[in-house]
Design a protein around this motif. Structure first.
Motif, PDB file in Angstrom:
ATOM      1  N   PRO A 114       0.836  -1.211   0.000  1.00  0.00           N
ATOM      2  CA  PRO A 114       0.000   0.000   0.000  1.00  0.00           C
ATOM      3  C   PRO A 114       0.862   1.249   0.000  1.00  0.00           C
ATOM      4  CG  PRO A 114       0.160  -0.850   2.231  1.00  0.00           C
ATOM      5  CD  PRO A 114       1.060  -1.703   1.374  1.00  0.00           C
ATOM      6  N   ALA A 115       1.203   1.760  -1.131  1.00  0.00           N
ATOM      7  CA  ALA A 115       1.948   3.019  -1.314  1.00  0.00           C
ATOM      8  C   ALA A 115       3.376   2.938  -0.792  1.00  0.00           C
ATOM      9  CB  ALA A 115       1.210   4.173  -0.659  1.00  0.00           C
ATOM     10  N   TYR A 116       4.071   1.839  -1.049  1.00  0.00           N
ATOM     11  CA  TYR A 116       5.495   1.738  -0.737  1.00  0.00           C
ATOM     12  C   TYR A 116       6.292   2.163  -1.970  1.00  0.00           C
ATOM     13  CZ  TYR A 116       4.877  -0.665   3.724  1.00  0.00           C
ATOM     14  OH  TYR A 116       4.547  -0.975   5.017  1.00  0.00           O
ATOM     15  N   VAL A 134       9.758   2.733   0.996  1.00  0.00           N
ATOM     16  CA  VAL A 134       9.471   3.941   1.769  1.00  0.00           C
ATOM     17  C   VAL A 134       7.967   4.183   1.721  1.00  0.00           C
ATOM     18  CG1 VAL A 134       9.891   6.411   1.992  1.00  0.00           C
ATOM     19  CG2 VAL A 134      11.734   4.890   1.216  1.00  0.00           C
ATOM     20  N   LEU A 135       7.343   4.177   2.880  1.00  0.00           N
ATOM     21  CA  LEU A 135       5.891   4.332   2.944  1.00  0.00           C
ATOM     22  C   LEU A 135       5.519   5.792   2.710  1.00  0.00           C
ATOM     23  CD1 LEU A 135       3.153   3.012   3.493  1.00  0.00           C
ATOM     24  CD2 LEU A 135       3.496   3.531   5.925  1.00  0.00           C
ATOM     25  N   LEU A 136       4.636   6.025   1.745  1.00  0.00           N
ATOM     26  CA  LEU A 136       4.174   7.357   1.403  1.00  0.00           C
ATOM     27  C   LEU A 136       2.683   7.480   1.680  1.00  0.00           C
ATOM     28  CD1 LEU A 136       5.927   7.867  -2.064  1.00  0.00           C
ATOM     29  CD2 LEU A 136       6.729   8.641   0.175  1.00  0.00           C
ATOM     30  N   PRO A 137       2.221   8.686   1.984  1.00  0.00           N
ATOM     31  CA  PRO A 137       0.769   8.903   2.055  1.00  0.00           C
ATOM     32  C   PRO A 137       0.139   8.601   0.695  1.00  0.00           C
ATOM     33  CG  PRO A 137       1.955  10.736   3.056  1.00  0.00           C
ATOM     34  CD  PRO A 137       2.982   9.896   2.369  1.00  0.00           C
ATOM     35  N   PRO A 138      -1.095   8.117   0.666  1.00  0.00           N
ATOM     36  CA  PRO A 138      -1.721   7.740  -0.611  1.00  0.00           C
ATOM     37  C   PRO A 138      -1.738   8.861  -1.642  1.00  0.00           C
ATOM     38  CG  PRO A 138      -3.007   6.918   1.240  1.00  0.00           C
ATOM     39  CD  PRO A 138      -1.958   7.805   1.821  1.00  0.00           C
ATOM     40  N   GLU A 139      -1.999  10.106  -1.200  1.00  0.00           N
ATOM     41  CA  GLU A 139      -2.068  11.204  -2.167  1.00  0.00           C
ATOM     42  C   GLU A 139      -0.695  11.515  -2.758  1.00  0.00           C
ATOM     43  OE1 GLU A 139      -1.681  12.943   1.999  1.00  0.00           O
ATOM     44  OE2 GLU A 139      -2.835  11.352   1.001  1.00  0.00           O
ATOM     45  N   VAL A 140       0.369  11.382  -1.947  1.00  0.00           N
ATOM     46  CA  VAL A 140       1.723  11.618  -2.456  1.00  0.00           C
ATOM     47  C   VAL A 140       2.117  10.505  -3.420  1.00  0.00           C
ATOM     48  CG1 VAL A 140       4.144  11.894  -1.812  1.00  0.00           C
ATOM     49  CG2 VAL A 140       2.363  12.893  -0.380  1.00  0.00           C
ATOM     50  N   ALA A 141       1.794   9.255  -3.086  1.00  0.00           N
ATOM     51  CA  ALA A 141       2.104   8.135  -3.978  1.00  0.00           C
ATOM     52  C   ALA A 141       1.366   8.276  -5.306  1.00  0.00           C
ATOM     53  CB  ALA A 141       1.754   6.820  -3.295  1.00  0.00           C
ATOM     54  N   MET A 142       0.125   8.724  -5.266  1.00  0.00           N
ATOM     55  CA  MET A 142      -0.642   8.895  -6.498  1.00  0.00           C
ATOM     56  C   MET A 142      -0.055  10.006  -7.357  1.00  0.00           C
ATOM     57  SD  MET A 142      -2.991   7.852  -8.406  1.00  0.00           S
ATOM     58  CE  MET A 142      -3.743   6.678  -7.264  1.00  0.00           C
ATOM     59  N   LEU A 147       3.101  10.895  -7.466  1.00  0.00           N
ATOM     60  CA  LEU A 147       4.324  10.378  -8.062  1.00  0.00           C
ATOM     61  C   LEU A 147       4.005   9.496  -9.277  1.00  0.00           C
ATOM     62  CD1 LEU A 147       7.374   9.959  -8.069  1.00  0.00           C
ATOM     63  CD2 LEU A 147       7.080   8.176  -6.342  1.00  0.00           C
ATOM     64  N   VAL A 148       3.003   8.647  -9.159  1.00  0.00           N
ATOM     65  CA  VAL A 148       2.609   7.787 -10.277  1.00  0.00           C
ATOM     66  C   VAL A 148       2.153   8.636 -11.464  1.00  0.00           C
ATOM     67  CG1 VAL A 148       0.934   6.066 -11.032  1.00  0.00           C
ATOM     68  CG2 VAL A 148       2.071   5.826  -8.806  1.00  0.00           C
ATOM     69  N   ASN A 149       1.397   9.688 -11.194  1.00  0.00           N
ATOM     70  CA  ASN A 149       0.924  10.557 -12.274  1.00  0.00           C
ATOM     71  C   ASN A 149       2.082  11.284 -12.954  1.00  0.00           C
ATOM     72  OD1 ASN A 149      -1.740   9.838 -11.767  1.00  0.00           O
ATOM     73  ND2 ASN A 149      -2.079  11.555 -10.347  1.00  0.00           N
ATOM     74  N   GLN A 150       3.090  11.691 -12.190  1.00  0.00           N
ATOM     75  CA  GLN A 150       4.244  12.346 -12.800  1.00  0.00           C
ATOM     76  C   GLN A 150       5.013  11.379 -13.691  1.00  0.00           C
ATOM     77  OE1 GLN A 150       6.817  14.492 -10.166  1.00  0.00           O
ATOM     78  NE2 GLN A 150       5.193  15.830  -9.360  1.00  0.00           N
ATOM     79  N   VAL A 151       5.156  10.144 -13.266  1.00  0.00           N
ATOM     80  CA  VAL A 151       5.836   9.152 -14.094  1.00  0.00           C
ATOM     81  C   VAL A 151       5.061   8.938 -15.402  1.00  0.00           C
ATOM     82  CG1 VAL A 151       6.546   6.740 -14.254  1.00  0.00           C
ATOM     83  CG2 VAL A 151       6.948   8.022 -12.141  1.00  0.00           C
ATOM     84  N   ARG A 152       3.756   8.891 -15.327  1.00  0.00           N
ATOM     85  CA  ARG A 152       2.941   8.691 -16.520  1.00  0.00           C
ATOM     86  C   ARG A 152       3.030   9.893 -17.463  1.00  0.00           C
ATOM     87  NH1 ARG A 152      -2.502   6.284 -13.500  1.00  0.00           N
ATOM     88  NH2 ARG A 152      -1.641   4.186 -13.053  1.00  0.00           N
ATOM     89  N   SER A 153       3.190  11.080 -16.899  1.00  0.00           N
ATOM     90  CA  SER A 153       3.298  12.279 -17.739  1.00  0.00           C
ATOM     91  C   SER A 153       4.724  12.546 -18.215  1.00  0.00           C
ATOM     92  CB  SER A 153       2.787  13.497 -16.972  1.00  0.00           C
ATOM     93  OG  SER A 153       3.593  13.751 -15.836  1.00  0.00           O
ATOM     94  N   ASN A 154       5.657  11.651 -17.883  1.00  0.00           N
ATOM     95  CA  ASN A 154       7.061  11.749 -18.314  1.00  0.00           C
ATOM     96  C   ASN A 154       7.776  12.975 -17.725  1.00  0.00           C
ATOM     97  OD1 ASN A 154       9.256  10.610 -19.680  1.00  0.00           O
ATOM     98  ND2 ASN A 154       8.959  11.922 -21.472  1.00  0.00           N
ATOM     99  N   ARG A 155       7.353  13.427 -16.562  1.00  0.00           N
ATOM    100  CA  ARG A 155       8.005  14.532 -15.869  1.00  0.00           C
ATOM    101  C   ARG A 155       7.974  14.234 -14.372  1.00  0.00           C
ATOM    102  NH1 ARG A 155       9.810  15.589 -20.005  1.00  0.00           N
ATOM    103  NH2 ARG A 155       9.964  17.588 -21.103  1.00  0.00           N
ATOM    104  N   VAL A 156       9.138  13.924 -13.804  1.00  0.00           N
ATOM    105  CA  VAL A 156       9.260  13.615 -12.381  1.00  0.00           C
ATOM    106  C   VAL A 156      10.120  14.700 -11.732  1.00  0.00           C
ATOM    107  CG1 VAL A 156       9.979  11.931 -10.649  1.00  0.00           C
ATOM    108  CG2 VAL A 156       9.077  11.144 -12.851  1.00  0.00           C
ATOM    109  N   VAL A 157       9.596  15.316 -10.687  1.00  0.00           N
ATOM    110  CA  VAL A 157      10.292  16.402 -10.000  1.00  0.00           C
ATOM    111  C   VAL A 157      10.771  15.902  -8.646  1.00  0.00           C
ATOM    112  CG1 VAL A 157      10.148  18.739  -9.099  1.00  0.00           C
ATOM    113  CG2 VAL A 157       8.899  18.124 -11.183  1.00  0.00           C
TER     114      VAL A 157
END
Length: 229
Positions: A98-100, A163-171, A173-183
């Motif tokens: 769950p959001a690791y 590393v356990l992340l809050p669900p909103e932070v994990a989501m 990060l996943v969206n940034q990976v899908r958009s090809n831009r990770v900050v």
């Protein structure tokens, strides 16, 4: 009615004058002059003189030290080291339930010494990888010496495991990976010793870099912004 005054004999006139003087009240003595009472002056004790001399000497010492520091500062013109992330590669990003978070990133840090009269010794250094102010990984760097006017290139490998992340932070990060831009954020803390001529001083240096990378497995650095304080 008595005899007029101008018809009386001198003896009679004299007797009347003496009689009138006997009936007059006695004259009061003149008031005594007032006296101003002055308090006795107290002599300054030797202890007070010693304290005053010590305070004066301490003030002179502070002034001389301040002038000397100002002269040295103007002579060497110290400047802090510069930190820059010149390159980076994002190898993997994986978020499982769950959001690791699991990730692998490598970046190249360029640390330069802009001073011409000061050598820098980095006693300790810790670099952190963060996403939305959430710590992902940390790496300690070995101590190193940097001569005046030189620069140091360091390859820093950051690995995050479960590393356990809050669900909103994990989501996000996943969206940034899908958009090809990770900050990502790189944050560094350095204990620096500056050496010059016959002295040295130490201080803490803090750096923050905002890195924008493309998605893994071959993510590359597309933008960066670093600042040092």
């Amino acid at each position: 009615m008595g005899t007029p005054y101008y018809l009386q004999s001198p003896r009679t006139i004299m007797m009347k004058v003496m009689k009138n003087m006997k009936h007059q009240p006695p004259a009061l003595p003149p008031p005594a002059p007032s006296k101003i009472i002055l308090k006795p002056r107290h002599r300054t004790s030797p202890a007070m003189w010693c304290a005053a001399i010590v305070c004066f000497a301490f003030s002179i010492t502070l002034i001389i030290a301040g002038v000397a520091i100002l002269i040295v500062f103007l002579a060497i013109k110290p400047r802090p080291p510069a930190f820059d992330a010149v390159n980076a590669s994002l190898n993997s990003v994986y978020v499982d339930s769950p959001a690791y978070f699991n990730g692998d990133m490598t970046f190249v840090a360029n640390i330069s010494n802009p001073n011409q009269k000061i050598d820098m010794v980095f006693r300790s250094a810790v670099v952190e990888l963060l996403f939305r102010d959430r710590p992902m990984a940390a790496q300690a760097l070995p101590p190193f010496l940097q001569r005046r006017g030189q620069y140091q290139v360091l390859n820093v490998h950051m690995v995050a495991s479960r590393v356990l992340l809050p669900p909103e932070v994990a989501m996000e990060l996943v969206n940034q990976v899908r958009s090809n831009r990770v900050v990502y954020t790189i944050r560094g803390k350095f204990h620096v010793e500056a050496r010059f001529w016959f002295g040295h001083y130490t201080y803490w240096m803090y750096t923050v870099c905002e890195l924008e990378l493309t998605a893994p497995p071959s993510g590359v650095l597309v933008a960066r912004r670093c600042r040092t304080k």
